[in-house]
Design an enzyme around this catalytic site. Structure first.
Site, PDB file in Angstrom:
ATOM      1  N   CYS A  29       0.855  -1.194   0.000  1.00 41.75           N
ATOM      2  CA  CYS A  29       0.000   0.000   0.000  1.00 41.75           C
ATOM      3  C   CYS A  29       0.898   1.254   0.000  1.00 41.75           C
ATOM      4  O   CYS A  29       1.795   1.391   0.838  1.00 41.75           O
ATOM      5  CB  CYS A  29      -0.905  -0.012   1.228  1.00 41.75           C
ATOM      6  SG  CYS A  29      -1.743   1.564   1.507  1.00 41.75           S
ATOM      7  N   ASP A  69       0.732  16.795  -0.656  1.00 36.96           N
ATOM      8  CA  ASP A  69       0.341  16.040  -1.847  1.00 36.96           C
ATOM      9  C   ASP A  69       1.398  16.245  -2.933  1.00 36.96           C
ATOM     10  O   ASP A  69       1.896  17.355  -3.135  1.00 36.96           O
ATOM     11  CB  ASP A  69      -1.033  16.510  -2.334  1.00 36.96           C
ATOM     12  CG  ASP A  69      -1.668  15.532  -3.300  1.00 36.96           C
ATOM     13  OD1 ASP A  69      -2.655  14.881  -2.927  1.00 36.96           O
ATOM     14  OD2 ASP A  69      -1.164  15.416  -4.448  1.00 36.96           O
ATOM     15  N   HIS A 103      -7.482   8.811   3.549  1.00 35.64           N
ATOM     16  CA  HIS A 103      -6.740  10.065   3.631  1.00 35.64           C
ATOM     17  C   HIS A 103      -7.704  11.232   3.502  1.00 35.64           C
ATOM     18  O   HIS A 103      -8.661  11.184   2.735  1.00 35.64           O
ATOM     19  CB  HIS A 103      -5.646  10.156   2.557  1.00 35.64           C
ATOM     20  CG  HIS A 103      -6.135   9.912   1.166  1.00 35.64           C
ATOM     21  ND1 HIS A 103      -6.352   8.645   0.676  1.00 35.64           N
ATOM     22  CD2 HIS A 103      -6.452  10.763   0.152  1.00 35.64           C
ATOM     23  CE1 HIS A 103      -6.776   8.726  -0.578  1.00 35.64           C
ATOM     24  NE2 HIS A 103      -6.858  10.009  -0.922  1.00 35.64           N
ATOM     25  N   GLY A 112     -14.370   8.810  -6.168  1.00 38.47           N
ATOM     26  CA  GLY A 112     -13.144   9.172  -6.879  1.00 38.47           C
ATOM     27  C   GLY A 112     -11.870   8.903  -6.108  1.00 38.47           C
ATOM     28  O   GLY A 112     -10.841   9.540  -6.351  1.00 38.47           O
ATOM     29  N   HIS A 148      -6.047   3.895   0.812  1.00 36.77           N
ATOM     30  CA  HIS A 148      -5.658   4.035   2.223  1.00 36.77           C
ATOM     31  C   HIS A 148      -6.294   5.362   2.641  1.00 36.77           C
ATOM     32  O   HIS A 148      -6.011   6.401   2.025  1.00 36.77           O
ATOM     33  CB  HIS A 148      -4.132   4.055   2.355  1.00 36.77           C
ATOM     34  CG  HIS A 148      -3.605   4.217   3.754  1.00 36.77           C
ATOM     35  ND1 HIS A 148      -2.661   3.352   4.299  1.00 36.77           N
ATOM     36  CD2 HIS A 148      -3.857   5.148   4.698  1.00 36.77           C
ATOM     37  CE1 HIS A 148      -2.366   3.761   5.537  1.00 36.77           C
ATOM     38  NE2 HIS A 148      -3.076   4.858   5.798  1.00 36.77           N
ATOM     39  N   HIS A 193      -7.823  15.121   2.372  1.00 40.66           N
ATOM     40  CA  HIS A 193      -7.126  16.229   1.724  1.00 40.66           C
ATOM     41  C   HIS A 193      -7.451  17.504   2.514  1.00 40.66           C
ATOM     42  O   HIS A 193      -8.621  17.773   2.801  1.00 40.66           O
ATOM     43  CB  HIS A 193      -7.629  16.460   0.298  1.00 40.66           C
ATOM     44  CG  HIS A 193      -7.435  15.318  -0.651  1.00 40.66           C
ATOM     45  ND1 HIS A 193      -6.509  15.360  -1.672  1.00 40.66           N
ATOM     46  CD2 HIS A 193      -8.049  14.115  -0.757  1.00 40.66           C
ATOM     47  CE1 HIS A 193      -6.571  14.237  -2.369  1.00 40.66           C
ATOM     48  NE2 HIS A 193      -7.504  13.461  -1.840  1.00 40.66           N
ATOM     49  N   HIS A 239      -3.181   0.900   8.468  1.00 38.38           N
ATOM     50  CA  HIS A 239      -3.997   0.829   7.263  1.00 38.38           C
ATOM     51  C   HIS A 239      -5.486   0.763   7.569  1.00 38.38           C
ATOM     52  O   HIS A 239      -5.951  -0.144   8.250  1.00 38.38           O
ATOM     53  CB  HIS A 239      -3.603  -0.384   6.415  1.00 38.38           C
ATOM     54  CG  HIS A 239      -4.331  -0.426   5.109  1.00 38.38           C
ATOM     55  ND1 HIS A 239      -3.902   0.269   4.007  1.00 38.38           N
ATOM     56  CD2 HIS A 239      -5.495  -1.015   4.754  1.00 38.38           C
ATOM     57  CE1 HIS A 239      -4.760   0.086   3.014  1.00 38.38           C
ATOM     58  NE2 HIS A 239      -5.737  -0.698   3.442  1.00 38.38           N
ATOM     59  N   CYS A 287       0.802   3.234   3.288  1.00 48.22           N
ATOM     60  CA  CYS A 287       1.476   2.475   4.356  1.00 48.22           C
ATOM     61  C   CYS A 287       2.987   2.592   4.192  1.00 48.22           C
ATOM     62  O   CYS A 287       3.717   2.742   5.178  1.00 48.22           O
ATOM     63  CB  CYS A 287       1.054   1.011   4.335  1.00 48.22           C
ATOM     64  SG  CYS A 287      -0.556   0.658   5.050  1.00 48.22           S
TER      65      CYS A 287
HETATM   66  P1  5GP Z   1      -7.477  10.426  -3.950  1.00 43.10           P
HETATM   67  O1  5GP Z   1      -7.829  10.647  -5.393  1.00 43.10           O
HETATM   68  O2  5GP Z   1      -7.253   8.959  -3.656  1.00 43.10           O
HETATM   69  O3  5GP Z   1      -8.437  11.068  -2.988  1.00 43.10           O
HETATM   70  O4  5GP Z   1      -6.131  11.203  -3.711  1.00 43.10           O
HETATM   71  C1  5GP Z   1      -4.872  10.614  -3.793  1.00 43.10           C
HETATM   72  C2  5GP Z   1      -3.854  11.734  -3.737  1.00 43.10           C
HETATM   73  O5  5GP Z   1      -2.597  11.158  -3.457  1.00 43.10           O
HETATM   74  C3  5GP Z   1      -3.728  12.530  -5.031  1.00 43.10           C
HETATM   75  O6  5GP Z   1      -4.033  13.895  -4.785  1.00 43.10           O
HETATM   76  C4  5GP Z   1      -2.273  12.319  -5.437  1.00 43.10           C
HETATM   77  O7  5GP Z   1      -1.685  13.476  -5.981  1.00 43.10           O
HETATM   78  C5  5GP Z   1      -1.617  11.911  -4.130  1.00 43.10           C
HETATM   79  N1  5GP Z   1      -0.464  11.031  -4.284  1.00 43.10           N
HETATM   80  C6  5GP Z   1      -0.394   9.931  -5.063  1.00 43.10           C
HETATM   81  N2  5GP Z   1       0.805   9.344  -4.933  1.00 43.10           N
HETATM   82  C7  5GP Z   1       1.508  10.098  -4.046  1.00 43.10           C
HETATM   83  C8  5GP Z   1       2.838  10.008  -3.497  1.00 43.10           C
HETATM   84  O8  5GP Z   1       3.609   9.101  -3.808  1.00 43.10           O
HETATM   85  N3  5GP Z   1       3.207  10.972  -2.617  1.00 43.10           N
HETATM   86  C9  5GP Z   1       2.374  11.984  -2.262  1.00 43.10           C
HETATM   87  N4  5GP Z   1       2.852  12.878  -1.382  1.00 43.10           N
HETATM   88  N5  5GP Z   1       1.124  12.099  -2.751  1.00 43.10           N
HETATM   89  C10 5GP Z   1       0.693  11.170  -3.629  1.00 43.10           C
HETATM   90 ZN    ZN Z   2      -2.230   1.393   3.680  1.00 43.71          ZN
END
Ligand code: 5GP
Ligand code: ZN
Length: 116
Positions: free
Chosen positions: A4, A30, A99, A92, A97, A101, A46, A7
């Site tokens: 993950c 991000d 999170h 979306g 995992h 924003h 997780h 993780c």
């Molecule tokens: P989701 O669409 O799942 O709500 O948001 C995932 C977020 O994770 C996206 O805004 C993307 O830019 C961010 N993200 C994806 N991979 C990485 C990474 O390796 N490092 C960081 N810091 N952010 C990531």
């Molecule tokens: Zn995880």
């Protein structure tokens, strides 16, 4: 969850720009910021999504939200911010995992459902 992404970030196996950390929570910038302030707050252990939380996770969820104000202030969004928790396919969610924003800056982030 060996593979993950978040993780692995929580374990320090993948570098991240950390802005907050305690024993249960990590917050980092991000990698593709959509606003001047764009931080992700995750539980270190997780949890797949907001659709996968247990009753015992409630205090942790509360703490994830409670740290948002301090993070927003510290990162340059002192007059407010938006918290977004994308959940599942319909919501979306791309990284499976949980999170939150935190987005903001010095200008309004825009209409609620416009893609940030
Ligand atoms: P989701 O669409 O799942 O709500 O948001 C995932 C977020 O994770 C996206 O805004 C993307 O830019 C961010 N993200 C994806 N991979 C990485 C990474 O390796 N490092 C960081 N810091 N952010 C990531
Ligand atoms: Zn995880």
């Amino acid at each position: 969850m060996d593979n993950c992404l978040f993780c692995r970030i929580a374990r320090g196996e993948i570098p991240s720009a950390k802005v907050y950390e305690d024993d249960e929570i990590l917050a980092f910038k991000d990698i593709q910021p959509q606003r001047p302030v764009h931080v992700l707050v995750i539980p270190k252990r997780h949890i797949t999504s907001l659709a996968h939380v247990a009753a015992t996770d409630v205090p942790l969820l509360g703490r994830m939200l409670a740290v948002a104000k301090q993070i927003a202030d510290d990162q340059g969004s002192p007059e407010g911010f938006r918290v977004i928790i994308n959940t599942g396919r319909i919501g979306g969610q791309e990284v499976e995992h949980l999170h939150a924003h935190i987005v903001g800056g010095l200008e309004p982030v825009g209409p609620m459902l416009k893609r940030i």
